[in-house]
Scaffold this active site. Sequence first.
Site, PDB file in Angstrom:
ATOM      1  N   LYS A   1       0.936  -1.117   0.038  1.00  0.00           N
ATOM      2  CA  LYS A   1      -0.052   0.025   0.123  1.00  0.00           C
ATOM      3  C   LYS A   1       0.835   1.096   0.023  1.00  0.00           C
ATOM      4  O   LYS A   1       0.711   2.205  -0.682  1.00  0.00           O
ATOM      5  CB  LYS A   1      -0.818   0.071   1.391  1.00  0.00           C
TER       6      LYS A   1
ATOM      7  N   GLN B   1      -4.728  -1.482   9.463  1.00  0.00           N
ATOM      8  CA  GLN B   1      -4.777  -2.741   8.953  1.00  0.00           C
ATOM      9  C   GLN B   1      -5.278  -3.822   9.902  1.00  0.00           C
ATOM     10  O   GLN B   1      -4.979  -3.731  11.169  1.00  0.00           O
ATOM     11  CB  GLN B   1      -3.269  -3.359   8.545  1.00  0.00           C
TER      12      GLN B   1
ATOM     13  N   ASP C   1     -11.262   3.111   3.933  1.00  0.00           N
ATOM     14  CA  ASP C   1     -11.531   1.688   3.965  1.00  0.00           C
ATOM     15  C   ASP C   1     -12.879   1.330   3.990  1.00  0.00           C
ATOM     16  O   ASP C   1     -13.415   0.374   3.432  1.00  0.00           O
ATOM     17  CB  ASP C   1     -10.927   0.890   5.235  1.00  0.00           C
TER      18      ASP C   1
END
Length: 302
Positions: A55, A99, A122
């Site tokens: 990422k 994460q 997200d």
Amino acid sequence: MSNGKIIDGKAFAEDLRGRVAVLAAQFEAHAGRKAGLAVVLVGEDPASQVYVRSKGKQTVACGMASFEHKLPEDTGEGALLDLVEKLNADPAVDGILVQLPLPPHIDEQKVIAAINPDKDVDGFHVISAGRLAVGQPGFVPCTPLGCLMLLKDRLGSLSGLDAVVIGRSNIVGKPMAQLLLAESCTVTVAHSRTRDLPAVVRRADIVVAAVGRAEMVKADWLKPGATVIDVGINRVPDTRPGAEPGKTRLVGDVDYAGAIQVAGAITPVPGGVGPMTIAVLLRNTLVAAHRNAGIALADDAI
Ligand code: NAD
């Protein structure tokens, strides 16, 4: 991104990242700063480390700023919440991604709830889920949004089509169903308690499989010509002739070799949905940057 029946997610994702890069440069010229993504990793999970590295690299490659925060496994929930608060307040940070999974002593929902919904790239915050459900601008989880992009690229308008989503998770199945509904599909969400799944799937013009069971969806479950999006990532022993003993390979939730004979179009695994996820994350970050800076970005710009 058409190659006969195969929907090439890798090529689509590369193209999307290229478009993000062009718009990221324009954003920087306009705003006088780069769009920024902060990624927080707690602990040493090897798969998570690979994702976070990837990422960060792709964020920088698109001309955006990447802020990586790697915290030790024993980080307390309070310290993580403090960091999220700092990132919420940091004007250089447009998107925040924590994460998952987090270590078991940290309440994931509490951490997600602490993220400013306007930086929730997200799309896991309950406010993001609510905005999606009622059709307000917000952030949509990256994997299902990537699936929708592939479907629209292949089929154009989805209006009136019968869509079956197999799987009802908060990160894939449910938002996928909402997106398809917003495109005026007739949506069925199937799951582990669904009766006669093959018969349900056989009605579908669009099948999205997000189950996590290797090659579960068989060719004879599909309506001829159906468009099949395979979200599943399953590692299985490689039993193909000539494969080294002990080797593994990745397969999806769909029996690809059989399904491609019947489907109108299908995503392969790997190279289908997988590469879309990070590309959409970068897209969401760019959208967040425009919103946070008050710079207009046309709905169809990306
Ligand atoms: P999950 O385990 O949270 O949800 C799985 C869903 O499948 C559940 O809703 C369950 O009801 C349903 N299910 C289980 N067994 C079933 C059965 N026999 N018949 C019908 N439905 C059944 O999984 P998830 O997080 O939604 O992920 C699904 C798959 O997608 C996994 O393989 C995961 O690795 C993959 N995935 C890929 C990406 C990507 O970037 N490509 C991103 C997220 C998830």
